[in-house]
Write a protein that holds these residues in place. Structure first.
Motif, mmCIF file in Angstrom:
data_model
loop_
_atom_site.group_PDB
_atom_site.id
_atom_site.type_symbol
_atom_site.label_atom_id
_atom_site.label_comp_id
_atom_site.label_asym_id
_atom_site.label_seq_id
_atom_site.Cartn_x
_atom_site.Cartn_y
_atom_site.Cartn_z
ATOM 1 N N MET A 137 -11.716 14.939 12.774
ATOM 2 C CA MET A 137 -11.309 13.531 11.882
ATOM 3 C C MET A 137 -12.216 12.379 12.035
ATOM 4 O O MET A 137 -12.736 11.976 13.169
ATOM 5 C CB MET A 137 -9.693 13.306 12.090
ATOM 6 N N SER A 138 -12.536 11.992 11.015
ATOM 7 C CA SER A 138 -13.486 10.577 10.939
ATOM 8 C C SER A 138 -12.587 9.301 11.439
ATOM 9 O O SER A 138 -11.576 9.636 11.267
ATOM 10 C CB SER A 138 -13.811 10.375 9.747
ATOM 11 N N VAL A 139 -13.365 8.382 11.828
ATOM 12 C CA VAL A 139 -12.653 7.097 12.330
ATOM 13 C C VAL A 139 -11.909 6.599 11.159
ATOM 14 O O VAL A 139 -10.665 5.686 11.268
ATOM 15 C CB VAL A 139 -13.699 6.066 12.677
ATOM 16 N N TYR A 140 -12.349 6.833 9.818
ATOM 17 C CA TYR A 140 -11.692 6.236 8.578
ATOM 18 C C TYR A 140 -10.412 6.989 8.633
ATOM 19 O O TYR A 140 -9.368 6.498 8.015
ATOM 20 C CB TYR A 140 -12.522 6.186 7.269
ATOM 21 N N GLY A 141 -10.523 8.355 8.650
ATOM 22 C CA GLY A 141 -9.445 9.195 8.338
ATOM 23 C C GLY A 141 -8.194 8.827 9.345
ATOM 24 O O GLY A 141 -7.037 8.499 9.283
ATOM 25 N N LEU A 142 -8.608 8.615 10.738
ATOM 26 C CA LEU A 142 -7.800 8.140 11.617
ATOM 27 C C LEU A 142 -7.113 6.853 11.504
ATOM 28 O O LEU A 142 -5.980 6.778 11.473
ATOM 29 C CB LEU A 142 -8.555 8.167 13.316
ATOM 30 N N ALA A 143 -8.162 5.754 11.122
ATOM 31 C CA ALA A 143 -7.318 4.280 10.645
ATOM 32 C C ALA A 143 -6.354 4.874 9.359
ATOM 33 O O ALA A 143 -5.375 3.930 9.433
ATOM 34 C CB ALA A 143 -8.476 3.541 10.378
ATOM 35 N N ALA A 144 -6.797 5.722 8.430
ATOM 36 C CA ALA A 144 -5.727 5.805 7.199
ATOM 37 C C ALA A 144 -4.471 6.457 7.907
ATOM 38 O O ALA A 144 -3.201 6.014 7.526
ATOM 39 C CB ALA A 144 -6.276 6.740 6.463
ATOM 40 N N GLN A 145 -4.557 7.438 8.786
ATOM 41 C CA GLN A 145 -3.341 7.872 9.399
ATOM 42 C C GLN A 145 -2.285 6.881 10.472
ATOM 43 O O GLN A 145 -1.148 6.829 10.151
ATOM 44 C CB GLN A 145 -3.698 9.137 10.286
ATOM 45 N N VAL A 146 -3.111 6.257 11.123
ATOM 46 C CA VAL A 146 -2.501 4.923 11.790
ATOM 47 C C VAL A 146 -1.847 4.067 10.934
ATOM 48 O O VAL A 146 -0.467 3.670 11.212
ATOM 49 C CB VAL A 146 -3.570 4.417 12.896
ATOM 50 N N MET A 147 -2.539 3.829 9.788
ATOM 51 C CA MET A 147 -1.940 2.851 8.809
ATOM 52 C C MET A 147 -0.533 3.296 8.160
ATOM 53 O O MET A 147 0.466 2.572 8.106
ATOM 54 C CB MET A 147 -2.994 2.487 7.924
ATOM 55 N N GLN A 148 -0.848 4.745 7.820
ATOM 56 C CA GLN A 148 0.558 5.201 7.327
ATOM 57 C C GLN A 148 1.440 5.392 8.113
ATOM 58 O O GLN A 148 2.682 5.053 7.805
ATOM 59 C CB GLN A 148 0.123 6.760 6.548
ATOM 60 N N GLN A 149 1.389 5.600 9.511
ATOM 61 C CA GLN A 149 2.556 5.717 10.351
ATOM 62 C C GLN A 149 2.951 4.289 10.553
ATOM 63 O O GLN A 149 4.192 4.096 10.799
ATOM 64 C CB GLN A 149 1.571 6.200 11.854
ATOM 65 N N ALA A 150 2.321 3.284 10.488
ATOM 66 C CA ALA A 150 2.859 1.919 10.775
ATOM 67 C C ALA A 150 3.351 1.373 9.671
ATOM 68 O O ALA A 150 4.508 0.731 9.845
ATOM 69 C CB ALA A 150 1.548 1.012 11.091
ATOM 70 N N LEU A 151 3.137 1.849 8.515
ATOM 71 C CA LEU A 151 3.679 1.302 7.130
ATOM 72 C C LEU A 151 5.107 2.017 7.325
ATOM 73 O O LEU A 151 6.093 1.353 6.874
ATOM 74 C CB LEU A 151 2.897 1.873 6.157
ATOM 75 N N GLU A 152 5.135 3.152 7.716
ATOM 76 C CA GLU A 152 6.541 4.022 7.902
ATOM 77 C C GLU A 152 7.497 3.324 8.792
ATOM 78 O O GLU A 152 8.768 3.244 8.653
ATOM 79 C CB GLU A 152 6.440 5.520 8.032
ATOM 80 N N GLN A 153 6.990 2.972 10.013
ATOM 81 C CA GLN A 153 7.751 2.687 10.965
ATOM 82 C C GLN A 153 8.127 0.964 10.620
ATOM 83 O O GLN A 153 9.134 0.826 10.810
ATOM 84 C CB GLN A 153 6.921 2.317 12.324
ATOM 85 N N GLY A 154 7.061 0.279 10.129
ATOM 86 C CA GLY A 154 7.567 -1.017 9.307
ATOM 87 C C GLY A 154 8.771 -0.999 8.454
ATOM 88 O O GLY A 154 9.594 -1.662 8.339
ATOM 89 N N GLN A 155 8.635 -0.012 7.532
ATOM 90 C CA GLN A 155 9.792 0.015 6.579
ATOM 91 C C GLN A 155 10.968 0.368 7.077
ATOM 92 O O GLN A 155 11.892 -0.154 6.711
ATOM 93 C CB GLN A 155 9.163 1.283 5.494
ATOM 94 N N GLN A 156 11.107 1.065 8.193
ATOM 95 C CA GLN A 156 12.186 1.694 8.925
ATOM 96 C C GLN A 156 12.879 0.367 9.651
ATOM 97 O O GLN A 156 13.910 0.253 9.660
ATOM 98 C CB GLN A 156 11.907 2.810 9.903
ATOM 99 N N ALA A 157 11.770 -0.446 9.857
ATOM 100 C CA ALA A 157 12.444 -1.585 10.688
ATOM 101 C C ALA A 157 12.666 -2.800 9.860
ATOM 102 O O ALA A 157 12.933 -3.903 10.093
ATOM 103 C CB ALA A 157 11.247 -1.923 11.694
ATOM 104 N N GLY A 158 12.315 -2.754 8.442
ATOM 105 C CA GLY A 158 13.078 -3.458 7.381
ATOM 106 C C GLY A 158 11.785 -4.501 7.221
ATOM 107 O O GLY A 158 12.100 -5.717 6.594
ATOM 108 N N TYR A 159 10.492 -4.249 7.559
ATOM 109 C CA TYR A 159 9.422 -5.093 6.878
ATOM 110 C C TYR A 159 8.857 -4.547 5.807
ATOM 111 O O TYR A 159 8.843 -3.233 5.638
ATOM 112 C CB TYR A 159 8.385 -5.058 8.285
ATOM 113 N N GLY A 160 8.101 -5.296 4.896
ATOM 114 C CA GLY A 160 7.387 -5.069 3.698
ATOM 115 C C GLY A 160 6.114 -4.908 3.970
ATOM 116 O O GLY A 160 5.562 -5.100 4.963
ATOM 117 N N GLU A 161 5.702 -4.097 3.249
ATOM 118 C CA GLU A 161 4.081 -3.380 3.439
ATOM 119 C C GLU A 161 3.175 -4.624 3.381
ATOM 120 O O GLU A 161 2.156 -4.653 4.464
ATOM 121 C CB GLU A 161 3.786 -2.715 2.131
ATOM 122 N N GLN A 162 3.379 -5.730 2.703
ATOM 123 C CA GLN A 162 2.418 -6.697 2.846
ATOM 124 C C GLN A 162 2.341 -7.651 3.783
ATOM 125 O O GLN A 162 1.511 -7.866 4.488
ATOM 126 C CB GLN A 162 2.505 -7.692 1.342
#
Length: 71
Positions: free
Chosen positions: A1-26
């Motif tokens: 996996m490229s570093v960009y792929g890893l960053a995209a994966q980490v971002m997606q995970q963070a967005l999912e966790q943020g949504q579960q915690a009640g935070y908006g994407e922005q």
């Protein structure tokens, strides 16, 4: 996996966790950007960071070539 792929994966995970915690994407993106800048500050000058951020801001339109690219 490229570093960009890893960053995209980490971002997606963070967005999912943020949504579960009640935070908006922005809201989460802004907080993550603050953390990225903190990492940059550990090894880069403010001028270098500003230069990179300006470059990214000037090239937000994905349909246009980067300013330095030749047609």
């Amino acid at each position: 996996m490229s570093v960009y792929g890893l960053a995209a994966q980490v971002m997606q995970q963070a967005l999912e966790q943020g949504q579960q915690a009640g935070y908006g994407e922005q809201e989460l993106a802004r907080a993550l950007m603050t953390e990225v800048l903190a990492v940059y500050k550990r090894g880069r000058t403010p001028a270098d960071i500003a230069h990179e951020l300006n470059f990214l801001a000037e090239n937000l339109d994905e349909d246009q070539d980067y300013a330095f690219m030749r047609p």
